[in-house]
Design a protein around this motif. Structure first.
Motif, PDB file in Angstrom:
ATOM      1  N   VAL A  75       0.883  -1.134   0.069  1.00  0.00           N
ATOM      2  CA  VAL A  75      -0.028   0.025  -0.133  1.00  0.00           C
ATOM      3  C   VAL A  75       1.013   1.223  -0.070  1.00  0.00           C
ATOM      4  O   VAL A  75       1.720   1.323   0.928  1.00  0.00           O
ATOM      5  CB  VAL A  75      -1.075  -0.068   1.109  1.00  0.00           C
ATOM      6  CG1 VAL A  75      -1.766   1.288   1.254  1.00  0.00           C
ATOM      7  CG2 VAL A  75      -2.009  -1.307   1.099  1.00  0.00           C
ATOM      8  N   CYS A  76       0.659   1.877  -1.182  1.00  0.00           N
ATOM      9  CA  CYS A  76       1.748   3.377  -1.057  1.00  0.00           C
ATOM     10  C   CYS A  76       1.194   4.152   0.153  1.00  0.00           C
ATOM     11  O   CYS A  76       0.116   4.426   0.331  1.00  0.00           O
ATOM     12  CB  CYS A  76       1.329   4.136  -2.619  1.00  0.00           C
ATOM     13  SG  CYS A  76       2.113   5.553  -2.707  1.00  0.00           S
ATOM     14  N   THR A  77       2.252   4.967   0.385  1.00  0.00           N
ATOM     15  CA  THR A  77       2.139   5.856   1.515  1.00  0.00           C
ATOM     16  C   THR A  77       1.623   6.969   1.229  1.00  0.00           C
ATOM     17  O   THR A  77       1.213   7.853   2.046  1.00  0.00           O
ATOM     18  CB  THR A  77       3.573   5.929   2.368  1.00  0.00           C
ATOM     19  OG1 THR A  77       4.637   6.255   1.670  1.00  0.00           O
ATOM     20  CG2 THR A  77       3.780   4.562   3.062  1.00  0.00           C
ATOM     21  N   HIS A  78       1.596   7.452  -0.032  1.00  0.00           N
ATOM     22  CA  HIS A  78       1.059   8.687  -0.315  1.00  0.00           C
ATOM     23  C   HIS A  78      -0.483   8.734  -0.288  1.00  0.00           C
ATOM     24  O   HIS A  78      -0.990   9.506   0.366  1.00  0.00           O
ATOM     25  CB  HIS A  78       1.560   8.952  -1.801  1.00  0.00           C
ATOM     26  CG  HIS A  78       0.937   9.887  -2.489  1.00  0.00           C
ATOM     27  ND1 HIS A  78       0.000  10.116  -3.537  1.00  0.00           N
ATOM     28  CD2 HIS A  78       0.795  11.352  -2.151  1.00  0.00           C
ATOM     29  CE1 HIS A  78      -0.713  11.209  -3.858  1.00  0.00           C
ATOM     30  NE2 HIS A  78      -0.080  11.995  -3.061  1.00  0.00           N
ATOM     31  N   SER A  79      -1.287   7.906  -1.235  1.00  0.00           N
ATOM     32  CA  SER A  79      -2.550   8.010  -1.105  1.00  0.00           C
ATOM     33  C   SER A  79      -3.383   6.407  -0.990  1.00  0.00           C
ATOM     34  O   SER A  79      -4.548   6.329  -1.081  1.00  0.00           O
ATOM     35  CB  SER A  79      -3.268   8.729  -2.293  1.00  0.00           C
ATOM     36  OG  SER A  79      -3.008   8.087  -3.488  1.00  0.00           O
TER      37      SER A  79
END
Length: 145
Positions: free
Chosen positions: A90-94
């Motif tokens: 899971v990308c930490t951006h969005s």
């Protein structure tokens, strides 16, 4: 500040609605008059060990040196020979799911964030590294710990 001045992001409202609808659906499926199963979750084997074996994610042969693989919601990498690391996909951006490990980076399709094989941000907009996942090598398997 008036209550009418508060703005709630659409994602928050939809997420809350989805969770509430799921709870209502689950409650509606319950008859309420059945007793819990006393054997549910119990180890069926006499004298058996109730602890579960670690979950194998992949084999060491499937994770190339200088690259990695995506297994469900986990990215497993091998930056250098014998050094296996794992991270949440899971990308930490969005919150988008990582979809590729290529050319030495872990890549997010949503906004172009790239992470090194050790989970650190190489290219934003993500500002935080990927969340580590604890794994170890057992024989030829990489398992969650």
């Amino acid at each position: 500040m008036d209550i009418h001045d508060v703005q709630i992001p659409r994602k928050t409202v939809l997420a809350g609605f989805g969770a509430g609808a799921a709870a209502v659906t689950l409650a509606a499926c319950s008859s309420g008059d059945s007793a819990p199963d006393p054997d549910a979750g119990a180890d069926a084997s006499p004298g058996g060990d109730a602890s579960a074996a670690p979950e194998a994610l992949t084999s060491t042969a499937d994770v190339p040196v200088g690259s990695g693989v995506i297994v469900g919601d986990v990215v497993v990498t091998q930056p250098v020979a014998g050094d296996y690391q794992a991270f949440s996909a899971v990308c930490t951006h969005s919150g988008c799911l990582i979809n590729q490990v290529a050319d030495g980076t872990i890549n997010c399709p949503c906004h172009g964030s790239k992470f090194s094989l050790d989970g650190q941000v190489v290219n934003g907009p993500a500002a935080r590294p990927l969340t580590p996942v604890s794994v170890e090598v057992q024989g030829n398997s990489i398992v969650l710990t």
